[in-house]
Design a protein around this motif. Structure first.
Motif, PDB file in Angstrom:
ATOM      1  N   VAL A 124       0.841  -1.203   0.000  1.00 53.52           N
ATOM      2  CA  VAL A 124       0.000   0.000   0.000  1.00 53.52           C
ATOM      3  C   VAL A 124       0.876   1.254   0.000  1.00 53.52           C
ATOM      4  CG1 VAL A 124      -1.702   1.339   1.311  1.00 53.52           C
ATOM      5  CG2 VAL A 124      -1.937  -1.149   1.136  1.00 53.52           C
ATOM      6  N   LEU A 125       1.953   1.232   0.794  1.00 57.37           N
ATOM      7  CA  LEU A 125       2.852   2.379   0.871  1.00 57.37           C
ATOM      8  C   LEU A 125       3.539   2.640  -0.472  1.00 57.37           C
ATOM      9  CD1 LEU A 125       4.158   4.507   2.715  1.00 57.37           C
ATOM     10  CD2 LEU A 125       5.948   2.852   3.239  1.00 57.37           C
ATOM     11  N   LEU A 126       3.971   1.581  -1.159  1.00 61.18           N
ATOM     12  CA  LEU A 126       4.632   1.741  -2.453  1.00 61.18           C
ATOM     13  C   LEU A 126       3.688   2.334  -3.499  1.00 61.18           C
ATOM     14  CD1 LEU A 126       6.893  -1.386  -3.121  1.00 61.18           C
ATOM     15  CD2 LEU A 126       7.576   1.011  -3.043  1.00 61.18           C
ATOM     16  N   VAL A 127       2.453   1.826  -3.546  1.00 59.50           N
ATOM     17  CA  VAL A 127       1.483   2.351  -4.513  1.00 59.50           C
ATOM     18  C   VAL A 127       1.169   3.807  -4.219  1.00 59.50           C
ATOM     19  CG1 VAL A 127      -0.884   2.154  -5.382  1.00 59.50           C
ATOM     20  CG2 VAL A 127       0.484   0.100  -5.015  1.00 59.50           C
ATOM     21  N   ASN A 128       1.081   4.150  -2.938  1.00 57.38           N
ATOM     22  CA  ASN A 128       0.792   5.535  -2.551  1.00 57.38           C
ATOM     23  C   ASN A 128       1.907   6.475  -3.017  1.00 57.38           C
ATOM     24  OD1 ASN A 128      -0.633   7.652  -1.135  1.00 57.38           O
ATOM     25  ND2 ASN A 128       0.925   7.502   0.452  1.00 57.38           N
ATOM     26  N   ARG A 129       3.140   5.977  -3.037  1.00 54.41           N
ATOM     27  CA  ARG A 129       4.286   6.814  -3.412  1.00 54.41           C
ATOM     28  C   ARG A 129       4.610   6.747  -4.903  1.00 54.41           C
ATOM     29  NH1 ARG A 129       8.702   6.283   1.552  1.00 54.41           N
ATOM     30  NH2 ARG A 129       7.373   7.223   3.157  1.00 54.41           N
ATOM     31  N   SER A 130       3.864   5.950  -5.661  1.00 54.31           N
ATOM     32  CA  SER A 130       4.109   5.872  -7.097  1.00 54.31           C
ATOM     33  C   SER A 130       3.557   7.104  -7.792  1.00 54.31           C
ATOM     34  CB  SER A 130       3.460   4.610  -7.677  1.00 54.31           C
ATOM     35  OG  SER A 130       2.048   4.677  -7.557  1.00 54.31           O
ATOM     36  N   LYS A 131       4.018   7.359  -9.002  1.00 57.84           N
ATOM     37  CA  LYS A 131       3.598   8.545  -9.746  1.00 57.84           C
ATOM     38  C   LYS A 131       2.211   8.363 -10.338  1.00 57.84           C
ATOM     39  CE  LYS A 131       8.265   9.999 -11.074  1.00 57.84           C
ATOM     40  NZ  LYS A 131       9.185  10.253 -12.212  1.00 57.84           N
ATOM     41  N   SER A 132       1.393   9.408 -10.217  1.00 57.07           N
ATOM     42  CA  SER A 132       0.079   9.414 -10.831  1.00 57.07           C
ATOM     43  C   SER A 132       0.159  10.047 -12.208  1.00 57.07           C
ATOM     44  CB  SER A 132      -0.906  10.200  -9.960  1.00 57.07           C
ATOM     45  OG  SER A 132      -0.535  11.575  -9.933  1.00 57.07           O
ATOM     46  N   ARG A 133      -0.958  10.036 -12.926  1.00 53.70           N
ATOM     47  CA  ARG A 133      -1.008  10.687 -14.229  1.00 53.70           C
ATOM     48  C   ARG A 133      -0.701  12.173 -14.096  1.00 53.70           C
ATOM     49  NH1 ARG A 133      -6.501  11.256 -17.929  1.00 53.70           N
ATOM     50  NH2 ARG A 133      -5.635  12.665 -19.495  1.00 53.70           N
ATOM     51  N   ALA A 134      -1.244  12.793 -13.024  1.00 58.06           N
ATOM     52  CA  ALA A 134      -1.009  14.225 -12.803  1.00 58.06           C
ATOM     53  C   ALA A 134       0.473  14.503 -12.569  1.00 58.06           C
ATOM     54  CB  ALA A 134      -1.833  14.710 -11.617  1.00 58.06           C
ATOM     55  N   ASP A 135       1.133  13.604 -11.840  1.00 62.19           N
ATOM     56  CA  ASP A 135       2.572  13.773 -11.591  1.00 62.19           C
ATOM     57  C   ASP A 135       3.368  13.713 -12.894  1.00 62.19           C
ATOM     58  OD1 ASP A 135       2.140  13.947  -8.854  1.00 62.19           O
ATOM     59  OD2 ASP A 135       2.341  11.786  -8.558  1.00 62.19           O
ATOM     60  N   VAL A 136       3.033  12.726 -13.732  1.00 58.41           N
ATOM     61  CA  VAL A 136       3.742  12.559 -15.005  1.00 58.41           C
ATOM     62  C   VAL A 136       3.521  13.772 -15.903  1.00 58.41           C
ATOM     63  CG1 VAL A 136       3.880  11.178 -17.117  1.00 58.41           C
ATOM     64  CG2 VAL A 136       3.670  10.042 -14.896  1.00 58.41           C
TER      65      VAL A 136
END
Length: 329
Positions: A296-308
């Motif tokens: 859960v922590l890794l997914v939370n810290r992954s890049k979203s579309r908005a981040d990209v």
């Protein structure tokens, strides 16, 4: 992390904990052999629809656009009818172990659908988090199988497996994943109370002619008080409160991250089973819990579309500045 995102995480955590508690409580309610899974499902759907309407006068009035009623009906089909109804039917046909393992597929399906329809990137960190959480959930399910003396129990559980039941359970997970992705805009548009009031109303309208005869014929007068208390928890906490909390998380969190909280449910169910003396805690379960929350922590810290997209804009701006300066760094 913003305040709204913290609220979304808390809402999903509380809802997932309540849903996790529902597993042993539902088993307790049906253990007397008086009420079946269809009756429990009807209590959830009909009862929740009634509660949402009873509480709606105390909430701010909200007008639903006429064109959105069709979308609300579709959301009800995917999130309630095709998820709850089909899953319970699948569980009745296959083993609990198979059903538990199949539920771990939902975050993967959600991640793929979000990539297709919402253009959410499948980053290595997000994929690793989903797989890590899935590994923890599967280890939690299989934990007792790996302990000494579990051979006979494994054989007994495997004997009740059924491919059609497994497929129905998988279809139920795909259905809810579709709801998380395709109806994200609808979820963001209306308040949780308005959303669930109409979704459960449409779900009740579909279920009523299909199950009302069986529902009425159940031996309600013979059901012990303890089972009614369990039903009250399933209805009020496991359905009414949870379905108010989940849209709060859906408004602020990405679909894949919302789906990741599905892995919290077997963790909670296991702890309750241990407290009730239905199971025992061991090192395998501890490792499984660590894997779930790490995922859960890794997914939370992954890049979203908005981040990209933001990084792309910044990169283009930097490139323009570099070209405007007339030099190469």
């Amino acid at each position: 992390m913003t305040k709204d995102q913290r609220k979304g995480h808390l809402s999903m955590l509380v809802a997932s904990m309540m849903w996790g508690a529902m597993a042993p409580i539902s088993k307790f309610v049906m253990s007397a052999g008086l009420l079946g899974s269809v009756a429990v499902t009807d209590v959830r759907i009909f009862g929740a629809a009634l509660l949402f309407w009873l509480f709606s006068p105390f909430a701010p009035k909200e007008k639903v656009d006429r064109k959105d009623y069709v979308k609300l009906f579709g959301a009800a089909m995917f999130a309630i009818i095709l998820n709850q109804g089909v899953f319970i039917t699948g569980v009745s046909m296959t083993s609990p172990v198979d059903a538990s393992i199949i539920t771990t597929s939902m975050p993967i399906v959600t991640m793929v659908l979000a990539a297709i329809f919402l253009k959410e990137p499948i980053t290595s960190r997000k994929a690793a988090g989903v797989l890590l959480g899935m590994g923890g959930a599967i280890l939690l399910v299989f934990g007792n199988r790996l302990m000494p003396g579990a051979g006979q129990s494994v054989a007994a559980q495997g004997a009740s497996s059924n491919i059609w039941g497994d497929l129905l359970c998988l279809f139920a997970q795909c259905s809810y994943a579709t709801y998380l992705v395709l109806f994200k805009d609808l979820i963001a548009k209306y308040s949780p109370l308005t959303l669930m009031k109409w979704m459960f109303t449409f779900a009740s309208a579909v279920m009523l002619p299909l199950t009302i005869v069986q529902f009425v014929s159940e031996p309600w007068a013979s059901v012990p008080v303890e089972q009614y208390a369990g039903l009250a928890f399933i209805l009020f906490c496991g359905t009414f409160i949870c379905y108010l909390l989940v849209p709060v998380g859906q408004k602020t969190l990405r679909p894949t991250l919302v789906a990741m909280y599905n892995y919290v449910q077997p963790v909670v169910a296991t702890f309750i089973a241990v407290l009730w003396g239905m199971d025992s805690f061991n090192i395998i379960k501890l490792v499984a819990v660590i894997l779930v929350f790490s995922g859960v922590l890794l997914v939370n810290r992954s890049k979203s579309r908005a981040d990209v997209e933001r990084e792309g804009r910044e990169s283009r701006k930097n490139e323009k500045r570099r070209l405007a300066s007339g030099g190469i760094e």
